[in-house]
Every structure is written in structure tokens, then in C-alpha cells.
Design a protein around this motif. Structure first.
Motif, short mmCIF file in Angstrom:
data_model
loop_
_atom_site.label_atom_id
_atom_site.label_comp_id
_atom_site.label_asym_id
_atom_site.label_seq_id
_atom_site.Cartn_x
_atom_site.Cartn_y
_atom_site.Cartn_z
N SER A 258 0.83 -1.21 0.00
CA SER A 258 0.00 0.00 0.00
C SER A 258 0.87 1.26 0.00
CB SER A 258 -0.95 0.00 1.19
OG SER A 258 -0.23 0.00 2.40
N ILE A 259 1.98 1.23 0.72
CA ILE A 259 2.88 2.39 0.75
C ILE A 259 3.51 2.61 -0.62
CG2 ILE A 259 5.05 3.26 1.70
CD1 ILE A 259 4.25 1.84 4.35
N ALA B 199 0.87 3.96 -3.09
CA ALA B 199 0.55 5.37 -2.86
C ALA B 199 1.69 6.29 -3.31
CB ALA B 199 0.25 5.59 -1.37
N LEU B 200 2.91 5.93 -2.95
CA LEU B 200 4.05 6.76 -3.37
C LEU B 200 4.23 6.75 -4.88
CD1 LEU B 200 6.68 5.91 -0.59
CD2 LEU B 200 5.31 7.99 -0.84
N GLY B 201 4.00 5.59 -5.51
CA GLY B 201 4.12 5.50 -6.96
C GLY B 201 3.10 6.35 -7.68
N VAL B 202 1.89 6.34 -7.19
CA VAL B 202 0.83 7.15 -7.80
C VAL B 202 1.14 8.64 -7.64
CG1 VAL B 202 -1.61 7.81 -7.62
CG2 VAL B 202 -0.96 5.40 -7.61
N PRO C 80 5.00 0.46 -8.50
CA PRO C 80 3.90 -0.22 -7.82
C PRO C 80 3.27 -1.32 -8.66
CG PRO C 80 3.33 2.08 -8.22
CD PRO C 80 4.77 1.90 -8.59
N VAL C 81 3.31 -1.18 -9.98
CA VAL C 81 2.77 -2.23 -10.83
C VAL C 81 3.61 -3.49 -10.69
CG1 VAL C 81 2.42 -2.92 -13.24
CG2 VAL C 81 1.65 -0.68 -12.45
N SER C 82 4.94 -3.37 -10.67
CA SER C 82 5.79 -4.55 -10.51
C SER C 82 5.63 -5.15 -9.12
CB SER C 82 7.26 -4.20 -10.79
OG SER C 82 7.73 -3.26 -9.85
#
Length: 135
Positions: A45-46, A49-52, A66-68
């Protein structure tokens, strides 16, 4: 179960054997211990959120992180393989099952099994849990 984890559980059980205070302290520690699955879920989740946020603010290619990470979690759910598991194990993380084996062994040592709820008392102890207790 990983051999090192079995040995560590066995050492904890031997250390706590016959000492109700040590058993109670260790049970409290186990209540606060984060298992491998919880760490993965919270980190996912962290990272997401950071990737987005980074994708929206810094660079559109950043969401690939975050996708990987999500792909790794899907792989874990599908076949139990996680590329990061060896690293996380070296950091001392255990699975919820391994923590539960130690908790049940301590509960048995303390003599609480007769007072345990029917759902726990009727549950069959795993072979690895029995092997750890016997060492």
C-alpha cells in the motif's frame, strides 16, 4: 518451515520452559510481531501510494514500480513464490503460521490448552510444530 526458523522456535521454547513469566512475556512479544504477510501488505500500500503520487508529480513512468510490486503479490497469491522472500527472511520475518506454531507450543507449555476456546483446542497441531516442541 525453514530450518533456521524451527531452530529459533525450539531455542525460545527451551528458554521459556517451566517459567510462566518468560512464557507470558514471549506471548506478548508474539502478539506484537509482524508476520511476513502483514509486512508485504503494508509495504504494497505504501509503494502504491508513493508510486501514484510520484507518477502524478514527477514522472509518468514511476507507476511501473507499484505495478511490478503488485505483480509480485499476484505471483505470491497464485503459486506461493515471492522474489523478495529470501531477503525478508534474512531480516527475521516469519510467516503467520510459524508465529502461530510458537504461540500454540507456548500455550501448551503454560497449560492453557484446557481453557482455550473450542476452536483452538480442537485444532490439530501441525507436524512441524510437534517436531519443534520435541527438540
Amino acid at each position: 518451515m525453514d530450518r533456521r526458523v524451527e531452530e529459533a522456535i525450539g531455542a525460545q521454547l527451551r528458554y521459556c520452559a517451566g517459567n510462566r513469566r518468560r512464557i507470558a512475556r514471549r506471548l506478548r512479544e508474539l502478539d506484537e510481531e509482524w508476520d511476513l504477510e502483514s509486512v508485504l501488505e503494508s509495504n504494497a500500500s505504501i509503494v502504491t501510494a508513493l508510486g501514484v503520487i510520484a507518477g502524478a508529480v514527477v514522472n509518468r513512468r514511476v507507476p511501473s514500480v507499484p505495478v511490478s510490486w503488485a505483480a509480485s503479490l499476484v505471483r505470491l497469491a497464485a503459486n506461493g513464490l515471492l522474489p523478495l522472500e529470501p531477503l525478508l527472511r534474512r531480516l527475521g520475518l516469519r510467516t503467520s503460521r510459524e508465529i502461530e506454531i510458537e504461540r500454540m507450543a507456548l500455550t501448551i507449555m503454560r497449560g492453557d490448552l484446557e481453557r482455550a476456546p473450542a476452536s483452538l483446542a480442537g485444532r490439530r497441531t501441525s507436524d512441524s510444530g510437534i517436531r519443534v516442541v520435541r527438540h
